[in-house]
Design a protein around this motif. Structure first.
Motif, PDB file in Angstrom:
ATOM      1  N   TYR A 262      55.559  76.508  56.855  1.00  0.00           N
ATOM      2  CA  TYR A 262      54.105  76.379  56.967  1.00  0.00           C
ATOM      3  C   TYR A 262      53.453  75.931  55.656  1.00  0.00           C
ATOM      4  O   TYR A 262      52.223  75.810  55.602  1.00  0.00           O
ATOM      5  N   THR A 265      50.143  73.892  55.354  1.00  0.00           N
ATOM      6  CA  THR A 265      49.392  74.035  56.604  1.00  0.00           C
ATOM      7  C   THR A 265      48.024  74.654  56.340  1.00  0.00           C
ATOM      8  O   THR A 265      47.882  75.569  55.528  1.00  0.00           O
ATOM      9  N   ALA A 267      45.031  76.834  58.054  1.00  0.00           N
ATOM     10  CA  ALA A 267      44.848  77.759  59.179  1.00  0.00           C
ATOM     11  C   ALA A 267      43.701  78.703  58.871  1.00  0.00           C
ATOM     12  O   ALA A 267      43.267  78.827  57.715  1.00  0.00           O
ATOM     13  N   ASN A 296      47.583  81.627  64.877  1.00  0.00           N
ATOM     14  CA  ASN A 296      48.603  80.727  65.437  1.00  0.00           C
ATOM     15  C   ASN A 296      49.740  80.429  64.473  1.00  0.00           C
ATOM     16  O   ASN A 296      50.420  79.403  64.607  1.00  0.00           O
ATOM     17  N   VAL A 297      49.955  81.305  63.510  1.00  0.00           N
ATOM     18  CA  VAL A 297      51.075  81.161  62.581  1.00  0.00           C
ATOM     19  C   VAL A 297      52.051  82.294  62.866  1.00  0.00           C
ATOM     20  O   VAL A 297      51.765  83.462  62.585  1.00  0.00           O
TER      21      VAL A 297
END
Length: 325
Positions: A262, A265, A267, A296-297
């Motif tokens: 991730y 990323t 978020a 959503n991680v």
């Protein structure tokens, strides 16, 4: 039942579930927790078929789970377990569900606004273990009891698990092959780290992803005061590794290969985590400095042979940076 990802199921009424449970509120060693009772009578979609899980207590690898699934959106809120914020994806035995065929009308059963008292009378006392040596309260939940619910180890060479991954819809063929190759590579690396001298090991015998911490001794701290809803970016891998000690920890919290995927990323902050249950002891831990979870991680199981548990990783604020719009 032969459930697959995407199938619609209805959680059975409380009385029917109660009839499947033993005196500990369990079926095949798996507790039906009070947090699950509010779903009785509701329809949900199968998110993953829970035919295996990774052992995060003793590190034995994968374990085989029988006749269970994870349902979309059904994560534990910790309300019966001291406010634990781990947000585990709950396990549902097929005996607690009924398949809903396409086009089937809603049943006459109304979802329970208030969970059935007889069911809770069995479940709530079983959320506690005997106190520890220090007299402190200890909890019992699905996560603490998983080794009893899934007592059989599942070796990497067990081909059937990969067939089930694909047939159940948990993962496609290429994703499954990718996970298998990583699993075999990591197994070879582990053996080489035990038996070969350092000069003969490939990349020092490290697991795929080749994470190498950058510190010895005390690890740094950093606070951003993040709140739910804020946008953040996960820092580059090199910057995070520079905050870890030789055990891949920052003040006791681990950073793993799945989390490294991730890096970069963006978020939103899901929550500030202050409490979580130790799976090994059942103790409710209070964090000296809160961790962060991100929307959503989740752990996608790429580095653990497609394990479908989908843990929600905990992030130190020093591993994140605020994104301004």
């Amino acid at each position: 039942m032969g459930l697959r990802v995407g199938d619609v199921v209805e959680v059975r009424p409380a009385a029917e579930i109660l009839a499947t449970l033993d005196g500990r509120g369990e079926l095949d060693g798996l507790p039906f927790m009070p947090e699950m009772a509010r779903y009785c009578g509701r329809r949900l979609t199968v998110h993953k078929v829970a035919h295996k899980l990774c052992d995060t207590q003793t590190g034995t690898g994968l374990r085989r789970m029988e006749r269970a699934v994870h349902l979309t959106g059904a994560r534990c809120d910790g309300s019966a377990h001291g406010g634990c914020q781990t947000a585990c994806s709950m396990y549902w035995k097929e005996a607690w569900l009924r398949r809903v065929e396409p086009g089937t009308a809603e049943s006459d059963a109304v979802p329970d606004a208030v969970p059935d008292g007889r069911l809770l009378a069995l479940l709530e006392p079983n959320t506690r273990r005997p106190p520890g040596d220090d007299g402190g309260e200890r909890y019992s939940c699905q996560a603490t009891e998983l080794l009893r619910a899934a007592p059989v180890c599942l070796p990497v060479r067990s081909v059937g698990q990969y067939v089930t991954d694909v047939r159940s819809g948990n993962a496609g063929p290429l994703r499954t092959l990718h996970a298998l190759l990583i699993g075999v590579f990591n197994r070879v690396q582990a053996v080489s780290a035990r038996v070969l001298p350092a000069r003969l090991r490939f990349r020092e015998g490290r697991r795929w992803g080749f994470l190498r911490p950058g510190l010895r001794g005390a690890t740094p701290t950093g606070t951003l005061g993040l709140r739910p809803g804020e946008l953040v970016r996960v820092k580059p891998k090199a910057e995070i590794l520079a905050t870890l000690n030789e055990r891949m920890l920052n003040r006791g919290l681990g950073f793993e290969e799945e989390m490294a995927r991730y890096c970069g990323t963006v978020a939103r902050v899901q929550a500030r985590v202050e409490r979580c249950i130790d799976e090994r002891t059942g103790r409710l831990l209070t964090m000296k400095s809160p961790c962060i979870t991100l929307e959503n991680v989740v752990c996608q199981g790429v580095h653990s042979l497609n394990c479908p548990r989908e843990f929600v990783p905990f992030w130190r604020e020093i591993w994140l940076e605020r994104v301004t719009t």
